[in-house]
Design a protein around this motif. Structure first.
Motif, PDB file in Angstrom:
ATOM      1  N   GLU A   1       1.464  -2.401   7.144  1.00  0.00           N
ATOM      2  CA  GLU A   1       1.651  -1.870   5.796  1.00  0.00           C
ATOM      3  C   GLU A   1       3.064  -1.330   5.600  1.00  0.00           C
ATOM      4  O   GLU A   1       3.427  -0.926   4.500  1.00  0.00           O
ATOM      5  CB  GLU A   1       0.608  -0.784   5.499  1.00  0.00           C
ATOM      6  CG  GLU A   1      -0.810  -1.338   5.423  1.00  0.00           C
ATOM      7  CD  GLU A   1      -1.812  -0.352   4.870  1.00  0.00           C
ATOM      8  OE1 GLU A   1      -1.451   0.827   4.684  1.00  0.00           O
ATOM      9  OE2 GLU A   1      -2.964  -0.763   4.618  1.00  0.00           O
TER      10      GLU A   1
ATOM     11  N   TRP B   1      -7.156   1.510  -2.454  1.00  0.00           N
ATOM     12  CA  TRP B   1      -7.580   2.811  -1.922  1.00  0.00           C
ATOM     13  C   TRP B   1      -8.330   2.621  -0.608  1.00  0.00           C
ATOM     14  O   TRP B   1      -9.028   3.491  -0.141  1.00  0.00           O
ATOM     15  CB  TRP B   1      -8.440   3.556  -2.952  1.00  0.00           C
ATOM     16  CG  TRP B   1      -9.605   2.754  -3.460  1.00  0.00           C
ATOM     17  CD1 TRP B   1     -10.858   2.695  -2.932  1.00  0.00           C
ATOM     18  CD2 TRP B   1      -9.623   1.902  -4.612  1.00  0.00           C
ATOM     19  NE1 TRP B   1     -11.659   1.853  -3.668  1.00  0.00           N
ATOM     20  CE2 TRP B   1     -10.926   1.356  -4.716  1.00  0.00           C
ATOM     21  CE3 TRP B   1      -8.665   1.545  -5.563  1.00  0.00           C
ATOM     22  CZ2 TRP B   1     -11.290   0.473  -5.737  1.00  0.00           C
ATOM     23  CZ3 TRP B   1      -9.027   0.676  -6.575  1.00  0.00           C
ATOM     24  CH2 TRP B   1     -10.335   0.143  -6.651  1.00  0.00           C
TER      25      TRP B   1
ATOM     26  N   LYS C   1      -2.010  -1.431  -4.776  1.00  0.00           N
ATOM     27  CA  LYS C   1      -1.911  -0.505  -3.637  1.00  0.00           C
ATOM     28  C   LYS C   1      -3.216  -0.449  -2.864  1.00  0.00           C
ATOM     29  O   LYS C   1      -3.226  -0.455  -1.641  1.00  0.00           O
ATOM     30  CB  LYS C   1      -1.542   0.904  -4.128  1.00  0.00           C
ATOM     31  CG  LYS C   1      -0.194   0.989  -4.831  1.00  0.00           C
ATOM     32  CD  LYS C   1       0.203   2.417  -5.122  1.00  0.00           C
ATOM     33  CE  LYS C   1      -0.676   3.064  -6.181  1.00  0.00           C
ATOM     34  NZ  LYS C   1      -0.433   2.495  -7.530  1.00  0.00           N
TER      35      LYS C   1
ATOM     36  N   PRO D   1       5.370   1.458  -3.409  1.00  0.00           N
ATOM     37  CA  PRO D   1       3.957   1.079  -3.481  1.00  0.00           C
ATOM     38  C   PRO D   1       3.634   0.320  -4.767  1.00  0.00           C
ATOM     39  O   PRO D   1       4.182   0.597  -5.821  1.00  0.00           O
ATOM     40  CB  PRO D   1       3.231   2.422  -3.443  1.00  0.00           C
ATOM     41  CG  PRO D   1       4.183   3.356  -2.795  1.00  0.00           C
ATOM     42  CD  PRO D   1       5.546   2.906  -3.227  1.00  0.00           C
ATOM     43  N   GLY D   2       2.732  -0.628  -4.667  1.00  0.00           N
ATOM     44  CA  GLY D   2       2.237  -1.359  -5.829  1.00  0.00           C
ATOM     45  C   GLY D   2       2.850  -2.743  -5.951  1.00  0.00           C
ATOM     46  O   GLY D   2       3.630  -3.158  -5.127  1.00  0.00           O
TER      47      GLY D   2
ATOM     48  N   PRO E   1       0.801  -1.233   0.000  1.00  0.00           N
ATOM     49  CA  PRO E   1       0.000   0.000   0.000  1.00  0.00           C
ATOM     50  C   PRO E   1       0.831   1.279   0.000  1.00  0.00           C
ATOM     51  O   PRO E   1       0.397   2.302  -0.540  1.00  0.00           O
ATOM     52  CB  PRO E   1      -0.822  -0.121   1.291  1.00  0.00           C
ATOM     53  CG  PRO E   1      -0.865  -1.593   1.577  1.00  0.00           C
ATOM     54  CD  PRO E   1       0.470  -2.103   1.130  1.00  0.00           C
ATOM     55  N   ARG E   2       2.031   1.246   0.605  1.00  0.00           N
ATOM     56  CA  ARG E   2       2.867   2.451   0.668  1.00  0.00           C
ATOM     57  C   ARG E   2       4.325   2.027   0.783  1.00  0.00           C
ATOM     58  O   ARG E   2       4.627   0.858   1.020  1.00  0.00           O
ATOM     59  CB  ARG E   2       2.479   3.328   1.852  1.00  0.00           C
ATOM     60  CG  ARG E   2       2.523   2.658   3.215  1.00  0.00           C
ATOM     61  CD  ARG E   2       1.795   3.485   4.241  1.00  0.00           C
ATOM     62  NE  ARG E   2       1.727   2.891   5.553  1.00  0.00           N
ATOM     63  CZ  ARG E   2       2.549   3.181   6.566  1.00  0.00           C
ATOM     64  NH1 ARG E   2       3.527   4.064   6.391  1.00  0.00           N
ATOM     65  NH2 ARG E   2       2.401   2.624   7.741  1.00  0.00           N
ATOM     66  N   ARG E   3       5.223   2.975   0.567  1.00  0.00           N
ATOM     67  CA  ARG E   3       6.642   2.660   0.640  1.00  0.00           C
ATOM     68  C   ARG E   3       6.984   2.087   2.013  1.00  0.00           C
ATOM     69  O   ARG E   3       6.508   2.561   3.033  1.00  0.00           O
ATOM     70  CB  ARG E   3       7.468   3.913   0.358  1.00  0.00           C
ATOM     71  CG  ARG E   3       8.971   3.663   0.314  1.00  0.00           C
ATOM     72  CD  ARG E   3       9.717   4.857  -0.204  1.00  0.00           C
ATOM     73  NE  ARG E   3       9.362   5.140  -1.597  1.00  0.00           N
ATOM     74  CZ  ARG E   3       9.916   4.524  -2.636  1.00  0.00           C
ATOM     75  NH1 ARG E   3      10.831   3.566  -2.442  1.00  0.00           N
ATOM     76  NH2 ARG E   3       9.556   4.840  -3.862  1.00  0.00           N
TER      77      ARG E   3
ATOM     78  N   ASN F   1       1.345  -6.394   4.060  1.00  0.00           N
ATOM     79  CA  ASN F   1       1.927  -6.531   2.726  1.00  0.00           C
ATOM     80  C   ASN F   1       1.783  -7.978   2.285  1.00  0.00           C
ATOM     81  O   ASN F   1       1.800  -8.889   3.123  1.00  0.00           O
ATOM     82  CB  ASN F   1       3.414  -6.194   2.737  1.00  0.00           C
ATOM     83  CG  ASN F   1       3.725  -4.722   2.496  1.00  0.00           C
ATOM     84  OD1 ASN F   1       4.660  -4.395   1.777  1.00  0.00           O
ATOM     85  ND2 ASN F   1       2.951  -3.827   3.100  1.00  0.00           N
TER      86      ASN F   1
END
Length: 343
Positions: free
Chosen positions: A331, A251, A249, A245-246, A236-238, A257
């Motif tokens: 995350e 919303w 990700k 991310p990705g 979802p985030r670094r 993770n």
């Protein structure tokens, strides 16, 4: 401090052959087309509505792990979740159906594919090829809440004597288990509530699927080495352990993770400890997980939860590559701590 003996670690291993199914997990269990589905709760309470559901590992992880096994043509009826629901296809081909009456389109997935279906929308799934198939499922949070069923599901279930009590407990009125006057039943949603669970555009949902083999290995992964590649699947985030991310990700919150770890024949990840929950699911091949006091060899379909802080290694001792899916709690997973410099 817990001593992670062989017996203690074996208790954290759930082999595919030892999975205990429940065939009465949900309100649609008697609906034609859904009678043959098997539900599994591997880690955490899950969202089962049946007191008969067996939970393999009760320890809280910050997420739940479950599974579904279904034959050709078997349907899991339209429902919505309060927390993340991620499907990892272990075997078989499946169609994900969207909308309260399956009117909002579909996506097809097969072995090795991953799909994360957004919260607060109706989804169902059906097995579309011959034979039985198996889905590994990750649900967000320790308490993933209860399932919200589409109105048509209540109507079909009522024809077979099944009712759902508020709070998510299934009762069988045909067996005379309960007097309905003594309980408050769940009812179908009204139009306003249905509108709040509308389906995003199908092209938007396409962002929530990653096909097997897609994506690029992260050369910055702390586990990367000769014959070892780690891929971000749901990030979802670094993260502090070097993942951008990705490709999925989302919303909506996931709370974890999901990674794909591939080890070629003879490949080795040296002793290291994680600072968050780590659950391994073997997609294909075999892997040896070793720690100071023992080792476990896992095969396809097996699940292992590794204790936080336990130094452990991975090795592929077989003649074919091994692919693992790994759920990392939070995350933003931290860098692992290696017992010796990574090789």
């Amino acid at each position: 401090m817990t001593e992670w003996t062989q017996d203690a670690m074996n208790a954290r291993l759930v082999r595919y052959a030892d999975l205990v199914p429940c065939r009465t997990a949900f309100i649609d269990t008697r609906t034609p087309g859904s009678t043959e589905k098997e539900n599994f709760t591997i880690i955490g309470p899950g969202v089962s509505e049946s007191a008969d559901q067996f939970v393999h590992i009760t320890e809280k992880h910050g997420f739940n792990v479950g599974a579904a096994r279904q034959p050709f043509g078997c349907v899991n009826s339209q429902h919505s979740h309060e927390t993340a629901e991620v499907f990892v296809v272990h075997s078989g081909h499946w169609r994900l159906l969207f909308g309260p009456n399956c009117e909002d389109g579909s996506l097809e997935v097969g072995p090795g594919d991953v799909a994360s279906v957004p919260i607060h929308m109706f989804r169902g799934f059906e097995k579309i090829d011959e034979g039985k198939g198996f889905l590994f499922v990750v649900l967000g949070e320790d308490d993933p809440g209860k399932v919200t069923w589409a109105p048509a599901v209540f109507e079909a279930a009522a024809d077979h004597g099944l009712k759902l009590v508020k709070g998510g407990r299934l009762i069988d009125t045909s067996a005379g288990e309960y007097e309905l006057k003594d309980v408050e039943l769940e009812e179908g949603l009204d139009e306003a509530a249905l509108a709040d669970l509308r389906t995003p555009p199908l092209e938007k949902l396409g962002e929530c699927v990653l096909a097997a083999g897609e994506g690029e290995a992260n050369p910055e992964s702390p586990l990367a080495g000769e014959g070892v590649a780690e891929y971000g699947v749901i990030v979802p985030r670094r993260t502090r352990d070097g993942f951008a991310p990705g490709p999925i990700k989302g919303w909506w919150p996931h709370g974890f993770n999901l990674r794909r770890l591939v080890l070629q024949t003879g490949a080795y990840v040296p002793m290291h400890a994680r600072h968050e929950a780590e659950v391994l699911f073997v997609q294909e091949g075999t892997v040896e997980v070793r720690w100071e006091d023992g080792s476990i060899v896992m095969g396809a379909g097996d699940t292992l939860t590794v204790p936080v802080g336990l130094a452990h290694s991975f090795r592929n001792t077989a003649s074919v590559p091994c692919t693992l899916f790994v759920v990392r709690g939070t995350e933003d997973p931290a860098m692992p701590s290696f017992a010796s410099p990574a090789q």
